[in-house]
Each structure stands twice: as structure tokens, then as C-alpha cells.
Enzyme design. Sequence first.
Site, PDB file in Angstrom:
ATOM      1  N   ARG A 106       0.593  -1.124   0.052  1.00 12.39           N
ATOM      2  CA  ARG A 106      -0.183  -0.062  -0.086  1.00 12.39           C
ATOM      3  C   ARG A 106       0.957   1.334   0.008  1.00 12.39           C
ATOM      4  O   ARG A 106       0.203   2.429   0.322  1.00 12.39           O
ATOM      5  CB  ARG A 106      -0.919   0.027   1.254  1.00 12.39           C
ATOM      6  CG  ARG A 106      -1.980  -1.143   1.289  1.00 12.39           C
ATOM      7  CD  ARG A 106      -3.060  -0.812   2.109  1.00 12.39           C
ATOM      8  NE  ARG A 106      -4.184  -1.721   2.002  1.00 12.39           N
ATOM      9  CZ  ARG A 106      -4.095  -2.969   2.609  1.00 12.39           C
ATOM     10  NH1 ARG A 106      -3.144  -3.318   3.288  1.00 12.39           N
ATOM     11  NH2 ARG A 106      -4.867  -4.006   2.487  1.00 12.39           N
ATOM     12  N   LYS A 128       2.715  12.130 -11.226  1.00  9.82           N
ATOM     13  CA  LYS A 128       2.263  10.776 -12.241  1.00  9.82           C
ATOM     14  C   LYS A 128       3.209   9.703 -12.286  1.00  9.82           C
ATOM     15  O   LYS A 128       4.192   9.666 -12.590  1.00  9.82           O
ATOM     16  CB  LYS A 128       1.828  11.306 -13.655  1.00  9.82           C
ATOM     17  CG  LYS A 128       0.596  12.175 -13.937  1.00  9.82           C
ATOM     18  CD  LYS A 128       0.296  12.475 -15.205  1.00  9.82           C
ATOM     19  CE  LYS A 128      -0.889  13.344 -15.764  1.00  9.82           C
ATOM     20  NZ  LYS A 128      -1.202  13.311 -16.863  1.00  9.82           N
ATOM     21  N   GLU A 170      10.239  18.508 -24.815  1.00 10.86           N
ATOM     22  CA  GLU A 170       9.286  18.845 -23.693  1.00 10.86           C
ATOM     23  C   GLU A 170       9.858  20.301 -23.070  1.00 10.86           C
ATOM     24  O   GLU A 170       8.864  20.926 -22.770  1.00 10.86           O
ATOM     25  CB  GLU A 170       9.278  17.784 -22.651  1.00 10.86           C
ATOM     26  CG  GLU A 170       8.714  16.401 -23.202  1.00 10.86           C
ATOM     27  CD  GLU A 170       7.328  16.041 -23.278  1.00 10.86           C
ATOM     28  OE1 GLU A 170       6.508  17.250 -23.235  1.00 10.86           O
ATOM     29  OE2 GLU A 170       7.086  14.984 -23.697  1.00 10.86           O
ATOM     30  N   LYS A 208       6.102  23.514 -15.296  1.00 10.76           N
ATOM     31  CA  LYS A 208       5.334  22.407 -14.895  1.00 10.76           C
ATOM     32  C   LYS A 208       4.823  22.434 -13.453  1.00 10.76           C
ATOM     33  O   LYS A 208       3.655  22.197 -13.192  1.00 10.76           O
ATOM     34  CB  LYS A 208       6.217  21.260 -15.349  1.00 10.76           C
ATOM     35  CG  LYS A 208       5.620  19.749 -14.795  1.00 10.76           C
ATOM     36  CD  LYS A 208       5.702  18.609 -15.601  1.00 10.76           C
ATOM     37  CE  LYS A 208       4.557  17.483 -15.141  1.00 10.76           C
ATOM     38  NZ  LYS A 208       5.128  16.174 -15.426  1.00 10.76           N
ATOM     39  N   GLU A 218      -5.451  16.762 -13.083  1.00  7.88           N
ATOM     40  CA  GLU A 218      -5.772  16.913 -14.143  1.00  7.88           C
ATOM     41  C   GLU A 218      -7.148  16.790 -14.257  1.00  7.88           C
ATOM     42  O   GLU A 218      -7.793  15.881 -15.348  1.00  7.88           O
ATOM     43  CB  GLU A 218      -5.195  15.940 -15.074  1.00  7.88           C
ATOM     44  CG  GLU A 218      -5.030  16.282 -16.875  1.00  7.88           C
ATOM     45  CD  GLU A 218      -4.095  15.618 -17.560  1.00  7.88           C
ATOM     46  OE1 GLU A 218      -3.086  15.243 -17.203  1.00  7.88           O
ATOM     47  OE2 GLU A 218      -4.543  15.337 -18.776  1.00  7.88           O
ATOM     48  N   ARG A 222      -3.943  21.234 -15.872  1.00  5.67           N
ATOM     49  CA  ARG A 222      -3.029  20.383 -16.230  1.00  5.67           C
ATOM     50  C   ARG A 222      -3.303  20.004 -17.632  1.00  5.67           C
ATOM     51  O   ARG A 222      -2.214  19.722 -18.147  1.00  5.67           O
ATOM     52  CB  ARG A 222      -2.977  19.311 -15.346  1.00  5.67           C
ATOM     53  CG  ARG A 222      -1.702  18.448 -15.435  1.00  5.67           C
ATOM     54  CD  ARG A 222      -1.485  17.550 -13.991  1.00  5.67           C
ATOM     55  NE  ARG A 222      -0.194  16.640 -14.307  1.00  5.67           N
ATOM     56  CZ  ARG A 222       0.503  16.155 -13.562  1.00  5.67           C
ATOM     57  NH1 ARG A 222      -0.098  16.147 -12.148  1.00  5.67           N
ATOM     58  NH2 ARG A 222       1.621  15.316 -13.745  1.00  5.67           N
ATOM     59  N   ASN A 226      -0.612  18.871 -22.394  1.00 10.24           N
ATOM     60  CA  ASN A 226      -0.899  18.092 -23.428  1.00 10.24           C
ATOM     61  C   ASN A 226      -0.672  18.765 -24.792  1.00 10.24           C
ATOM     62  O   ASN A 226      -0.809  18.199 -25.895  1.00 10.24           O
ATOM     63  CB  ASN A 226      -2.250  17.401 -23.411  1.00 10.24           C
ATOM     64  CG  ASN A 226      -2.624  16.423 -22.334  1.00 10.24           C
ATOM     65  OD1 ASN A 226      -1.416  15.545 -22.137  1.00 10.24           O
ATOM     66  ND2 ASN A 226      -3.537  16.638 -21.640  1.00 10.24           N
ATOM     67  N   HIS A 229       0.699  17.035 -27.878  1.00  9.54           N
ATOM     68  CA  HIS A 229       0.632  15.488 -27.660  1.00  9.54           C
ATOM     69  C   HIS A 229      -0.635  14.699 -28.307  1.00  9.54           C
ATOM     70  O   HIS A 229      -0.646  13.667 -28.315  1.00  9.54           O
ATOM     71  CB  HIS A 229       0.615  15.340 -26.053  1.00  9.54           C
ATOM     72  CG  HIS A 229       1.862  15.540 -25.407  1.00  9.54           C
ATOM     73  ND1 HIS A 229       2.636  16.683 -25.166  1.00  9.54           N
ATOM     74  CD2 HIS A 229       2.470  14.653 -24.623  1.00  9.54           C
ATOM     75  CE1 HIS A 229       3.644  16.210 -24.765  1.00  9.54           C
ATOM     76  NE2 HIS A 229       3.568  15.298 -24.241  1.00  9.54           N
ATOM     77  N   HIS A 233       0.842  11.842 -29.915  1.00  7.28           N
ATOM     78  CA  HIS A 233       0.686  10.439 -29.306  1.00  7.28           C
ATOM     79  C   HIS A 233       0.287   9.721 -30.878  1.00  7.28           C
ATOM     80  O   HIS A 233       0.636   8.564 -31.061  1.00  7.28           O
ATOM     81  CB  HIS A 233      -0.425  10.334 -28.388  1.00  7.28           C
ATOM     82  CG  HIS A 233       0.310  10.648 -27.203  1.00  7.28           C
ATOM     83  ND1 HIS A 233      -0.547  11.208 -26.324  1.00  7.28           N
ATOM     84  CD2 HIS A 233       1.398  10.313 -26.544  1.00  7.28           C
ATOM     85  CE1 HIS A 233       0.228  11.088 -25.059  1.00  7.28           C
ATOM     86  NE2 HIS A 233       1.493  10.724 -25.320  1.00  7.28           N
ATOM     87  N   HIS A 248       9.371   9.637 -28.135  1.00 10.59           N
ATOM     88  CA  HIS A 248       8.299  10.450 -27.793  1.00 10.59           C
ATOM     89  C   HIS A 248       8.262  11.823 -27.857  1.00 10.59           C
ATOM     90  O   HIS A 248       7.578  12.517 -28.463  1.00 10.59           O
ATOM     91  CB  HIS A 248       8.060  10.188 -26.192  1.00 10.59           C
ATOM     92  CG  HIS A 248       6.873  11.003 -25.470  1.00 10.59           C
ATOM     93  ND1 HIS A 248       5.690  10.889 -25.921  1.00 10.59           N
ATOM     94  CD2 HIS A 248       6.961  12.048 -24.815  1.00 10.59           C
ATOM     95  CE1 HIS A 248       5.063  11.739 -25.225  1.00 10.59           C
ATOM     96  NE2 HIS A 248       5.629  12.576 -24.282  1.00 10.59           N
TER      97      HIS A 248
END
Length: 346
Positions: A106, A128, A170, A208, A218, A222, A226, A229, A233, A248
Site C-alpha cells: 500500500r 504521475k 518537452e 510544470k 488533471e 493540467r 498536453n 501530444h 501520440h 516520444h
Amino acid sequence: VQPYFVTSFSTLSAFLNRHHYTAIIILVDDNTRAYCLPQLLAETPQLEQSYIIEIPSGEPFKNLDMCKRIWEQLLHWRIDRNAIMINLGGGVICDMGGFIASTYKRGIRFVNIPTTLMAMIDAAIGGKTGIDFYEYKNVIGVFNEPEAVLIYPGFLKTLPSDELMSGFAEMIKHALIGNKTLWNELQTVNPHELKDWSVLLRKAIKVKQKITGKDFRETRLRKVLNFGHTIGHAIESHFLKKNKKLLHGHAVALGMIAESFLSHKKCGLPDNDLIAIQNYLIQYYGKYASGKITYKPLKKYLINDKKNLNNQMLFSLIRSPGNPLYDVACSEQDVKNALEYLGGLL
Ligand SMILES: NC(=O)c1ccc[n+]([C@@H]2O[C@H](COP(=O)([O-])OP(=O)(O)OC[C@H]3O[C@@H](n4cnc5c(N)ncnc54)[C@H](O)[C@@H]3O)[C@@H](O)[C@H]2O)c1
Ligand SMILES: [Zn+2]
């Protein structure tokens, strides 16, 4: 948490002395074991008794099978809840290590020590964590903050130039969505010759942190992270399917060109800014996909994008450099035009 910029790992020693952990686990991949771990161990005497877990490098190993093996190893060593895990690596190590630590018994504590530009300005910060599942990227994971993030820019010296440029994309994104001055500055530096990254790193990280600090999970703001992206993506997935390598950040750079075109059409991004952004990005990233981008094969990935609601395509765009917008609805025709525009530049 506020990342610490360090010039040695005495900060880590001090941190470990202040806390009492029952065990220290260090997660590395083959490259960070070779290029980064020796220095960390040499400068942090407390790590002498640590447990080291090495995984093969690369995105394909950021999966459930690898988590299972690592959880098994932790159980085998009888690691308890008062242990701490140190993630020493790029985004793959920070994302997966954070997820493994957050779920083992946990949750045990973890520290991120990012070793790639991508991880220093993006993956290691913002909370994240997660892994890929089948062909879906980052779909299993949790939001959870590390105890600390230590940034040692010296690790960038051994990073291959394509990887450096992937992270640099980025940084450009952070500038375009949150810091116009940084955008102007980036246009005057040569990333291949830059000796000291710390000034740019601090500014990009600040963008950021400011955004994730206001909307950790998000639900709204947030989403501006993207930018580039949605289309990025789709390009990345398409290349993956074709078994062609496209990192990426390289895909995101191309995505930012297409989404700057959308920004121009839908949000009034001025002509001269669009031209400046596309010229700047093409010079560094055009070569990675020259002549290979059209709308048709990308369509299915765009329609499935997780950011869509009610069959509209929702984009994070910019009104001008430093001035972002989210949830901008675009039609299929808009997106088609944007990809044709990008394709015409390659
Ligand atoms: N959590 C987030 O908010 C977030 C944000 C951005 C990216 N990500 C994730 O990050 C991952 C990409 O991260 P990445 O680009 O760092 O990839 P990566 O972790 O695969 O690292 C890239 C390559 O560089 C090598 N490497 C790392 N440090 C090195 C060093 N100092 N010297 C030499 N080689 C070194 C690695 O072994 C690997 O081969 C993706 O999985 C992405 O989903 C997460
Ligand atoms: Zn990204």
C-alpha cells in the site's frame, strides 16, 4: 515537492541521515547502472547496504510483467513499509519505480533522481506514476508524489543526442505553454553545445510545477501540458505500429507544429509566431519523419484519444507563446488540414 538542484549527492546523504529507513532499494536500468550509479554510490556512504534492482532499458519494459518481478524481489528480500526506493533513471524508471513503490504494501516512500532531460523536466516531477498495458501507454498508474526529487544536471553528459533532443522537445513545450521569455531564450541556444543546463532546467521545471500545483489530478488546467501530444501520440503510435523508431519527444515536436497550426486557426495564434515555431521545430525534428506523415493512417489513433468527450476532438492549444488554452474543440476537417500542413513541411 520542490526539486533540489545538486552538484553532488551529499544532499542525499543528509536526507538519508535525517530519516530512518529499514532498507534502501535503488532501481536502475542497464545504462543508468553504468553511467550514473557509480557516482551515486561513491558519494553516498549510506547506500553501501542498499539493494539494487536492474532492469533492461527501454519503454517495452515499462509493463506489468516487470512490476511483478520487482514486487516479487521486494517480497523475497522482506522489504517492509519503512523502506525507501530510489529511482535512478529516465522517465521509464521514474514512472514504473514510482508506481511499484506506491503500490507495494500500500505504498512505500520513493525518491526520484532523473538522469535524462525528459525525466528532469517532466517525468520525475508532477506526481504521475504508471506503466503501459498492452499497446496502451500509461493507462495503469496512480498519482503520488516522491519524498524528494534531486536534479544533477551532470548526468546529461552521457545522454545520447537523440534522447537529449527528445527531452528538449518537452522543454520547448513548457516554454510555449507557460513562459514566453524561455521560448525567446531557447531560440538563441544550441542544445548540442550547451554546457550548463541548470538555468533552462529551472525555468522549464517551474512551468510544470506551477501548472501541476494548481491542478494535481488533471481535471482542468493540467491539460495544457498536453500541447502537441494529441497529434504527437497519434504519430508515435503510428510509427510504433510500423516498427519504426520515433522517440516520444520527437513525435511531440511534430505534434506541436500541427497543433500550432490549429492554434492559428482556432485561437488566433499570430502568423509570425506560427512561422517561428514551425521553422524552429523543423530544423531539429523534421529529419525524424521526413515525408512520412499523412492524415489517413493517423485517424484511428486520434479518434481514440483519451482527451475526447462527446465525439469532439479536444485540444490543448496556445493563443500566443506562454498563453495556453485547453478543451478547444476541433473538427475532423481541422485536424486533417493540420496534418496536411505538417506533411507539407516535411
Ligand atoms: N510521469 C510523467 O509525467 C511523464 C512525463 C513525461 C514522460 N513520461 C514517461 O517517460 C518515459 C520516457 O522517458 P525518457 O525519455 O527519460 O526514457 P528512458 O527512461 O527510456 O531513457 C531513455 C534512454 O536513455 C538511457 N539513459 C538514461 N539516463 C542516461 C544517462 N544519464 N546517460 C546515458 N543514457 C541514459 C536509458 O537507459 C534509455 O535507454 C515514457 O515512458 C513516458 O511515458 C512520464
Ligand atoms: Zn510528453
